[in-house]
Structure formats: structure tokens, C-alpha cells
Write a protein that holds these residues in place. Structure first.
Motif, PDB file in Angstrom:
ATOM      1  N   SER A 234       0.809  -1.226   0.000  1.00 37.60           N
ATOM      2  CA  SER A 234       0.000   0.000   0.000  1.00 37.60           C
ATOM      3  C   SER A 234       0.840   1.273   0.000  1.00 37.60           C
ATOM      4  N   TRP A 235       2.019   1.230   0.675  1.00 37.67           N
ATOM      5  CA  TRP A 235       2.735   2.475   0.934  1.00 37.67           C
ATOM      6  C   TRP A 235       4.161   2.534   0.393  1.00 37.67           C
ATOM      7  N   SER A 236       4.668   1.453  -0.183  1.00 36.89           N
ATOM      8  CA  SER A 236       6.036   1.507  -0.706  1.00 36.89           C
ATOM      9  C   SER A 236       6.165   2.545  -1.810  1.00 36.89           C
ATOM     10  N   ASP A 237       5.060   2.810  -2.500  1.00 37.76           N
ATOM     11  CA  ASP A 237       5.089   3.827  -3.559  1.00 37.76           C
ATOM     12  C   ASP A 237       5.421   5.205  -2.986  1.00 37.76           C
ATOM     13  N   ILE A 238       4.803   5.551  -1.844  1.00 40.12           N
ATOM     14  CA  ILE A 238       5.074   6.853  -1.229  1.00 40.12           C
ATOM     15  C   ILE A 238       6.532   6.939  -0.774  1.00 40.12           C
ATOM     16  N   ASN A 374       5.468  -5.738  -6.280  1.00 41.56           N
ATOM     17  CA  ASN A 374       5.106  -4.329  -6.169  1.00 41.56           C
ATOM     18  C   ASN A 374       6.338  -3.429  -6.068  1.00 41.56           C
ATOM     19  N   ILE A 375       7.306  -3.841  -5.251  1.00 46.79           N
ATOM     20  CA  ILE A 375       8.516  -3.041  -5.079  1.00 46.79           C
ATOM     21  C   ILE A 375       9.290  -2.940  -6.395  1.00 46.79           C
ATOM     22  N   CYS A 376       9.454  -4.083  -7.067  1.00 49.27           N
ATOM     23  CA  CYS A 376      10.182  -4.081  -8.342  1.00 49.27           C
ATOM     24  C   CYS A 376       9.453  -3.241  -9.384  1.00 49.27           C
ATOM     25  N   ALA A 377       8.124  -3.405  -9.454  1.00 44.18           N
ATOM     26  CA  ALA A 377       7.339  -2.656 -10.435  1.00 44.18           C
ATOM     27  C   ALA A 377       7.390  -1.162 -10.157  1.00 44.18           C
ATOM     28  N   ASN A 378       7.344  -0.783  -8.876  1.00 47.49           N
ATOM     29  CA  ASN A 378       7.396   0.640  -8.529  1.00 47.49           C
ATOM     30  C   ASN A 378       8.722   1.275  -8.917  1.00 47.49           C
ATOM     31  N   VAL A 379       9.813   0.575  -8.654  1.00 46.93           N
ATOM     32  CA  VAL A 379      11.120   1.125  -9.011  1.00 46.93           C
ATOM     33  C   VAL A 379      11.197   1.376 -10.517  1.00 46.93           C
ATOM     34  N   LEU A 380      10.779   0.390 -11.302  1.00 46.02           N
ATOM     35  CA  LEU A 380      10.850   0.523 -12.764  1.00 46.02           C
ATOM     36  C   LEU A 380       9.912   1.606 -13.280  1.00 46.02           C
ATOM     37  N   MET A 381       8.703   1.645 -12.739  1.00 50.77           N
ATOM     38  CA  MET A 381       7.685   2.566 -13.259  1.00 50.77           C
ATOM     39  C   MET A 381       7.921   4.000 -12.794  1.00 50.77           C
ATOM     40  N   ILE A 382       8.364   4.197 -11.550  1.00 47.98           N
ATOM     41  CA  ILE A 382       8.585   5.558 -11.058  1.00 47.98           C
ATOM     42  C   ILE A 382       9.715   6.238 -11.819  1.00 47.98           C
ATOM     43  N   VAL A 383      10.791   5.502 -12.071  1.00 48.58           N
ATOM     44  CA  VAL A 383      11.933   6.075 -12.789  1.00 48.58           C
ATOM     45  C   VAL A 383      11.520   6.574 -14.167  1.00 48.58           C
ATOM     46  N   ASN A 384      10.599   5.853 -14.806  1.00 45.29           N
ATOM     47  CA  ASN A 384      10.217   6.195 -16.180  1.00 45.29           C
ATOM     48  C   ASN A 384       8.955   7.051 -16.280  1.00 45.29           C
ATOM     49  N   TYR A 385       8.031   6.883 -15.350  1.00 43.05           N
ATOM     50  CA  TYR A 385       6.729   7.550 -15.498  1.00 43.05           C
ATOM     51  C   TYR A 385       6.291   8.339 -14.263  1.00 43.05           C
ATOM     52  N   ILE A 387       4.754   9.741 -10.899  1.00 39.85           N
ATOM     53  CA  ILE A 387       3.650   9.367 -10.023  1.00 39.85           C
ATOM     54  C   ILE A 387       2.613   8.490 -10.731  1.00 39.85           C
ATOM     55  N   VAL A 388       2.465   8.655 -12.050  1.00 38.06           N
ATOM     56  CA  VAL A 388       1.543   7.787 -12.794  1.00 38.06           C
ATOM     57  C   VAL A 388       2.073   6.356 -12.790  1.00 38.06           C
ATOM     58  N   GLY A 389       3.375   6.199 -12.973  1.00 39.46           N
ATOM     59  CA  GLY A 389       3.975   4.871 -12.926  1.00 39.46           C
ATOM     60  C   GLY A 389       3.804   4.223 -11.570  1.00 39.46           C
ATOM     61  N   ALA A 390       3.957   4.998 -10.497  1.00 40.17           N
ATOM     62  CA  ALA A 390       3.766   4.464  -9.149  1.00 40.17           C
ATOM     63  C   ALA A 390       2.330   3.984  -8.948  1.00 40.17           C
ATOM     64  N   ALA A 391       1.377   4.750  -9.454  1.00 41.22           N
ATOM     65  CA  ALA A 391      -0.034   4.383  -9.309  1.00 41.22           C
ATOM     66  C   ALA A 391      -0.351   3.098 -10.065  1.00 41.22           C
ATOM     67  N   VAL A 392       0.133   2.983 -11.276  1.00 44.24           N
ATOM     68  CA  VAL A 392      -0.125   1.783 -12.083  1.00 44.24           C
ATOM     69  C   VAL A 392       0.497   0.551 -11.430  1.00 44.24           C
ATOM     70  N   ALA A 393       1.726   0.673 -10.943  1.00 44.69           N
ATOM     71  CA  ALA A 393       2.399  -0.458 -10.298  1.00 44.69           C
ATOM     72  C   ALA A 393       1.659  -0.893  -9.039  1.00 44.69           C
ATOM     73  N   SER A 394       1.293   0.053  -8.194  1.00 47.01           N
ATOM     74  CA  SER A 394       0.625  -0.269  -6.928  1.00 47.01           C
ATOM     75  C   SER A 394      -0.782  -0.811  -7.163  1.00 47.01           C
ATOM     76  N   ALA A 395      -1.506  -0.223  -8.115  1.00 47.92           N
ATOM     77  CA  ALA A 395      -2.861  -0.685  -8.406  1.00 47.92           C
ATOM     78  C   ALA A 395      -2.849  -2.102  -8.974  1.00 47.92           C
ATOM     79  N   THR A 396      -1.908  -2.379  -9.860  1.00 43.88           N
ATOM     80  CA  THR A 396      -1.785  -3.723 -10.427  1.00 43.88           C
ATOM     81  C   THR A 396      -1.504  -4.748  -9.332  1.00 43.88           C
ATOM     82  N   SER A 397      -0.653  -4.389  -8.385  1.00 48.31           N
ATOM     83  CA  SER A 397      -0.320  -5.289  -7.277  1.00 48.31           C
ATOM     84  C   SER A 397      -1.546  -5.578  -6.418  1.00 48.31           C
ATOM     85  N   LEU A 398      -2.321  -4.547  -6.137  1.00 48.99           N
ATOM     86  CA  LEU A 398      -3.513  -4.714  -5.305  1.00 48.99           C
ATOM     87  C   LEU A 398      -4.549  -5.606  -5.990  1.00 48.99           C
TER      88      LEU A 398
END
Length: 481
Positions: A234-238, A374-385, A387-398
Motif C-alpha cells: 500500500s505504501w512503498s510507492d510513497i 510491487n517493489i520491483c514494479a514501482n522502481v521501474l515505473m517511477i523512474v520512467n513515469y 507518479i503515474v507509474g507508481a499508481a499503475v504499479a501499486s494498483a496492479t499489485s492490489l
């Protein structure tokens, strides 16, 4: 001791709504009075405190909801007292230890996170109070009574924190003042919750405190790992956003996320009373009754949340405008998280369903696997996209986590979370969606129009649900247990 679930579910719902409104208004005040940068710092501090607090809580709040109802049914009141006392002492000591460790590594945190500030240190010092309050408040639920959690956490703590935001934001213009009052609210909430626990246990007949340490630690250990991984999901994105992006973007991200979790209010209300009831039914081998309860919950809270998701999607820009002028990225974040939270609600209390039926190890595997993803997806998505990347990674995980849980509930418990009967009884939802779309197309978009459309649509849905009535499975939810 028999309780009527409908009374406590209604109280829990009202309390959840009140608490969420208090917390939501608090972040609006910070954003309006001090700006998105201050909201980003505040959000990062809250997440760091709560994530660390999960470790300090050690799964003891959930453990209470598992063991206390069982001990009460068996009239083992000495064990009830022993569990509660040990839970409060252990979480207090762990809270101090975690707070001390984070204080020691402050220079490292400060040099790597843009959102880390002096206010963050205040939140770190609040970890013992937060952990104690949550374990004490959650333990009151184990008596199948949600009133005291609502009073301590949702009303007292959240209400005092809101008053602090009003004074600190508009009068003192100081984020530090807001955080200091927030810490005081945690302390006050902990005292109130402990007093309520005393009220619940003082009339029990016991000779002394009996401690079944090994069994409690084993179960709570699994729950701790589940809770930590769930919190990271839930919060690793933040936490990662605090490292990769400026505090202002963290603020907008938090504005969108906090708006989306309003859709979870019905699920959280159910979660307040479901665990001890599910545990009692499972221990009594009433699996069929448990299945009916679960399906009834899914249908009742799922339809309203689907409607809420469509509403949030249609009025996303207007809703976020209460925090200021929203960015395009924050609007996308809101819709993405709203979709994921809707899936979570439609799935019902799936995590508790597994944990309360002796499948806590399975739930641990679920959350660990999804947490890593979730952690791996957030790292990859945040670097490239960002806050939108963080949302997509976290939502997909949930979404992935809830799908896995539903499959396991069907396989291991033989319970179908969604039956054909529930699908056939979706007429109130379909009609309400049509009403929502017509009103949205007819009225000019504005904040007033959004409020009018939301009110009319909700009233329509409630009336249609009342007119249709409850079927046999749903009536099980409101029977006395």
C-alpha cells in the motif's frame, strides 16, 4: 454474548466515514493553507510512521481478534487478560525500539529523501504512541464490539488531529505545530483505547493473567509478516516517491490516493466486525454459514463501490480541485487507484477470510509474493513515469493480490465469493449507473453539480436496494450471531 451484527456494522460504517472525513479534511487544509510541498512532507512522515508502526504492532491487534473470541467462548478469561496485557507491553517496547533505530539512522534518511524534514523526526518519535493506540483499539474489536475502536481512533484521535490542522494551518501557518498536535492525538487515542479495554475486561472472572506465549507469538509472527508486506504494497510507492521525486509531486499523489481510498469505507466497516465473527464460525465448523456471510457482504458493499468508482472517474478533475489546480498526472492517479480499490471491495474481506480460517501461512505467501512484485514494479515505473507509474504499479499489485485470494478461497474453503444469484440481483446497480450517466450528461460540470449528482445517485441506489430487499444469503449477514 450475542450481538447484532447490523448494529455494529452500522456504527462501524458511521465511524469509518467520520474518521475518513476528518483525515481527508486534514490533508485538504494542509494543501490549501501550506501548499502541496508541505502536504508531501506530511504524507511522507505519516507513511514512515505507520509503516514502522506495523513492525511495532507485531500482528498483535489481529492476533487479539483471533484468540480473544476463542478464549471467551471457552470461558478462559485468564488467557484473555494475559493476551491483552502482553500485547500492550510488547507493542510499547517494540515501538520505542523502532523509533530509536530510525532516530539513529536519521542522517542517512535525511540525505536520501527529499521529503524528509524536521517534521519527519516528530512522526518517528510518535511511533510508540501510534502502535499502542492501534493495538489497544483493535483489541476492543475482539469482543465483537466496534464502538470503542470508533471512539478512540476515528473520533478522538482523528478529530483532535483535524483541530490541530485547522489551528496550525490557518492561524499559525506552521506544519510543525500540526504534527505536534497530531502526536498528542495519538497519545490521547491510546489512553482512551486502554480505558475502554479496561471497561471490557473488568467484569470477567479470572484468577490472574495466563500467558500462552509460544502459540500467540507463532500466530502473530505470521500476521506481522503479512501486515508488513501488505503495508509495503500500500505504501512503498510513497516511500519510493519520496526518494525519486520532489515533495510537491508526493503531495499531489497523496491527494489523489487519499481521495480514492474513500471508496474503501464500506469494506473497512465490514472488516471491523468480520474477523471475530469469521473466527467463531470457523471454530464451530459452520462453513456454510460463513460462506453465506461472505457472499452477502460482497454483494452489499460491492455494488455501492462500483457506483462510487464511476462517479469518481466522471468527476475526477472537479474532486481534486479542492486541493488546488490539479495536474493531469494526479487525475490519472486518482482514476487508477479508484479502479484498484473497487476490485478490493468487490472481493470482500478476502484477506481476513484466509487469516481467520487457519490459512495465515497461505496469506503470508500471497502478500510476500505480491509485495516483491510491487517493489520491483514501482522502481521501474517511477523512474520512467513518475507518479503515474507508481499508481499503475501499486494498483496492479492490489488487483493481483485480491484475485489470488479469491481463487484460494474457492479452492481451500469451497466458497464461491461471487454467485450467479448475486449477479442476477444487480438491477439496482444498473439502474443507478444509468441515472448517474444521464445526470452527468445533463448538468454543467461544477463542484455544486458534482455534489447534486452524487447525492441523487446515492439516494436512488439506496431506494432501489431497499425496494428489492435482501435474499436469504444476505439476511444471514444481519442475523444475530
Amino acid at each position: 454474548m450475542k450481538k447484532n451484527i447490523s448494529n455494529f456494522a452500522l456504527l462501524s460504517l458511521a465511524g469509518n466515514i467520520s474518521g475518513k472525513i476528518f483525515r481527508y479534511v486534514t490533508i485538504i487544509i494542509i494543501a490549501r493553507a501550506l501548499g502541496q510541498d508541505s502536504l508531501g512532507v506530511y504524507s511522507f512522515g505519516i507513511v514512515l510512521m505507520e509503516t514502522s508502526g506495523v513492525i511495532a504492532r507485531a500482528g498483535l491487534g489481529t492476533g487479539a481478534k483471533k484468540y480473544v473470541p476463542m478464549y471467551l467462548n471457552e470461558d478462559k478469561h485468564d488467557h484473555v487478560l494475559g493476551f491483552i496485557l502482553s500485547a500492550l507491553v510488547v507493542t510499547s517496547l517494540l515501538g520505542v525500539a523502532v523509533s530509536g533505530i530510525l532516530t539513529f539512522i536519521q542522517p542517512i534518511l535525511e540525505s536520501n529523501f527529499d521529503a524528509f524534514s524536521k517534521e519527519t523526526m516528530l512522526f518517528i518519535w510518535g511511533i510508540p504512541f501510534y502502535s499502542l493506540m492501534m493495538v489497544a483499539a483493535e483489541s476492543t474489536k475482539s469482543f465483537k464490539d466496534t464502538r470503542f475502536f470508533v471512539y478512540s481512533r476515528e473520533i478522538v484521535q482523528s478529530g483532535v488531529a483535524l483541530l490541530g490542522a485547522l489551528v496550525g494551518g490557518f492561524l499559525l501557518h506552521s506544519l510543525s505545530s500540526i504534527v505536534v498536535v497530531y502526536l498528542f492525538s495519538l497519545f490521547l487515542g491510546a489512553i482512551v483505547a486502554i480505558l475502554f479495554l479496561y471497561k471490557l475486561t473488568k467484569n470477567l472472572e479470572y484468577q490472574g493473567a495466563e500467558f500462552s506465549t509460544k502459540k500467540h507469538v507463532t500466530y502473530s509472527g505470521y500476521i506481522l509478516l503479512v501486515a508488513v508486506t501488505m503495508h509495503l504494497i500500500s505504501w512503498s510507492d510513497i516511500l519510493m516517491l519520496g526518494y525519486f521525486v520532489p515533495a510537491t509531486e508526493v503531495g499531489w499523489y497523496q491527494s489523489a490516493y487519499q481521495t480514492s481510498i474513500l471508496l474503501l469505507v464500506l469494506l473497512q466497516a465490514v472488516n471491523s466486525i468480520f474477523p471475530p465473527v469469521a473466527s467463531s464460525l470457523f471454530e464451530s465448523d459452520e462453513i456454510d454459514q460463513l460462506g453465506k456471510l461472505y457472499r452477502g457482504v460482497a454483494r452489499i458493499i460491492g455494488g455501492a463501490t462500483i457506483l462510487g468508482f464511476l462517479y469518481v472517474s466522471l468527476f475526477s478533475e472537479i474532486i481534486l480541485s479542492i486541493f488546488g489546480t490539479p495536474t493531469n498526472e494526479s487525475i490519472i492517479v486518482l482514476v487508477v487507484f479508484a479502479a484498484a480499490n473497487t476490485v478490493a471491495v468487490v472481493s470482500g474481506p478476502a484477506g481476513y477470510m484466509l487469516s481467520m480460517t487457519n490459512n495465515q501461512r497461505l496469506e503470508l505467501v500471497n502478500t510476500l509474493s505480491v509485495c516483491l512484485f510491487n517493489i520491483c514494479a514501482n522502481v521501474l515505473m517511477i523512474v520512467n513515469y513518475g507518479i503515474v507509474g507508481a499508481a499503475v504499479a501499486s494498483a496492479t499489485s492490489l488487483i493481483l493480490l485480491n484475485v489470488i485470494r479469491l481463487v484460494e478461497i474457492k479452492h481451500y474453503l469451497g466458497i464461491k465469493p461471487i454467485s450467479q444469484k448475486l449477479v442476477l440481483r444487480s438491477a439496482p446497480l444498473i439502474i443507478s449507473i444509468v441515472i448517474l450517466l444521464i445526470l452527468h450528461a445533463t448538468l454543467q460540470e461544477s463542484l455544486v453539480a458534482a455534489l447534486v449528482v452524487g447525492t441523487l445517485t446515492l439516494l436512488s441506489y439506496c431506494y432501489l436496494m431497499y425496494y428489492q430487499g435482501l435474499n436469504e444469503e444476505e439476511l444471514q449477514l444481519f442475523n444475530s450471531i
